[in-house]
Design an enzyme around this catalytic site. Sequence first.
Site, short mmCIF file in Angstrom:
data_model
loop_
_atom_site.label_atom_id
_atom_site.label_comp_id
_atom_site.label_asym_id
_atom_site.label_seq_id
_atom_site.Cartn_x
_atom_site.Cartn_y
_atom_site.Cartn_z
N HIS A 263 4.41 -8.58 -9.50
CA HIS A 263 4.37 -8.40 -8.04
C HIS A 263 5.82 -8.37 -7.53
O HIS A 263 6.49 -7.36 -7.67
CB HIS A 263 3.52 -9.53 -7.45
CG HIS A 263 3.14 -9.36 -6.01
ND1 HIS A 263 3.41 -8.24 -5.27
CD2 HIS A 263 2.47 -10.20 -5.16
CE1 HIS A 263 2.94 -8.39 -4.04
NE2 HIS A 263 2.37 -9.58 -3.95
N HIS A 302 1.59 2.62 -9.09
CA HIS A 302 1.18 1.57 -8.16
C HIS A 302 -0.34 1.56 -8.15
O HIS A 302 -0.97 2.60 -8.31
CB HIS A 302 1.72 1.89 -6.76
CG HIS A 302 1.61 0.77 -5.79
ND1 HIS A 302 0.45 0.49 -5.11
CD2 HIS A 302 2.52 -0.15 -5.37
CE1 HIS A 302 0.66 -0.55 -4.31
NE2 HIS A 302 1.89 -0.97 -4.46
N ASP A 358 9.77 -0.83 -5.68
CA ASP A 358 10.69 -1.61 -6.51
C ASP A 358 11.71 -0.76 -7.25
O ASP A 358 12.66 -1.29 -7.83
CB ASP A 358 9.89 -2.41 -7.56
CG ASP A 358 8.82 -3.26 -6.91
OD1 ASP A 358 9.17 -4.01 -6.00
OD2 ASP A 358 7.65 -3.16 -7.31
C1 MLT Z 1 3.48 -4.81 -2.17
O1 MLT Z 1 4.22 -4.32 -1.30
O2 MLT Z 1 2.88 -5.88 -2.00
C2 MLT Z 1 3.43 -4.17 -3.51
O3 MLT Z 1 3.65 -2.79 -3.43
C3 MLT Z 1 2.22 -4.52 -4.30
C4 MLT Z 1 0.89 -4.02 -3.77
O4 MLT Z 1 0.75 -3.53 -2.68
O5 MLT Z 1 -0.09 -4.16 -4.53
#
Ligand code: MLT
Length: 430
Positions: A263, A302, A358
């Site tokens: 995460h 993602h 990321d």
């Molecule tokens: C987020 O911003 O929390 C991440 O991209 C992870 C997600 O959305 O699953």
Amino acid sequence: MAESITITDNRTGESFEVPIVDGTVSAQQWSKHLPGIWFLDPALVTTAMSESAISYLDGEAGILRYRGYPIEQLAEQSTYLEVAYLLLNGELPTQAELSAWVEEVTHHTFIHENVRKRFLEGFHYDAHPMGMMMSTIAALATFYPEARNIADPNVRYQQIVRLIGKMPTVAAFAYRHRLGLPYIYPDPELSYTKNYMNMLWRRTEPKYMASPVLSRALEVLFILHADHEQNCSTNAMRAVGSSQADPYSTTAAAIAALSGPLHGGANEAVLRMLDEIGSKDNIPGFIEQVKAGKCKLMGFGHRVYKNYDPRARIIKRVAEEVFEVTGRNPKIDIAVELERIALSDEYFIKRKLYPNVDFYSGIIYQAMGFTPDHFTVLFGIPRTAGWLAQWQEMLTDPEQKIARPRQVYTGAEKRDFVPIEARGHQLVTA
Ligand code: MLT
């Protein structure tokens, strides 16, 4: 005609119709007709845990909006605290509302001296900042015992302001603790990000003046990370909050979820990968290894985006602005080339693997002077507004109950207890 699905139970021949509303079928309708038949959905891949009006995400089209406003417009024109207000209240503030909100948050940036002296200073010099954040935020529940009264909107609001105000202070203290530097207290004359940078980096200068380009870059990164519908840490926030735990304990649970490498820790892994690749010449070889399943292309793909993560596009542009001030982080050239090669390769195209948030963020943070173990903290500070907006939405939703999923039991059948003297080797294997 309203859309629906007809389900036939082949055991009884009974059929029933379930309406499709907003692309969703109600599990309650299902269990009314088929009690005792559960959906097996590990990681809730196809289960909507709640209705939510906070962020809208279209993963196929690569769209993200907060309360209806495109992320691109917010990143261009807004500030983090204005976005936090929007997430929490549903509407953009008027100038008077914004000024009052900023003043309140600023007022609550200080933390109790006992938190600093007795709590933070007790950590080992190399304690991970996420561990310090998690436990310090949880400890705040003991300083504000009224926070347990989560049914009172005024009490809730007070804790929301405190949490948003104090997160950067705890984060900066955790940062300086590791370096053995004296703590710098909040400066109420500075903006949210400038104050945070001041608490992180001020040394001997009487007034730390953050570069406007860098403080704006941090502001944009904070906006981009403020919410992201039902991600893992938000799900933790909602699940723990559904037991009516106080918001400090609940936020600490969300921080714990964020601390995992799948995460919030993913951008650190991207930097390590870029270091391992080392130069542009090694990219084709690296791509072949990824395709052969020997390593992973970090920062790509993602759970919900099957297109370019819109946040990554903005971060890529911000990176160039940051480098004008900090000098170029050579990793960006490897990253851009890696993206170019990957996005023209059938393997990645077919699998809809695109850069996510990321992929570029760690490169910026490193250029700004952050150490990699602080990157996840830089995710957690802004996500606090999203967590709290989702927590409040969950608490005020009459449909919500304590989170309590079902399971499919796969263990041993009923058997009789065996006294210890009579036991042989009877390890239960899955
Ligand atoms: C987020 O911003 O929390 C991440 O991209 C992870 C997600 O959305 O699953």
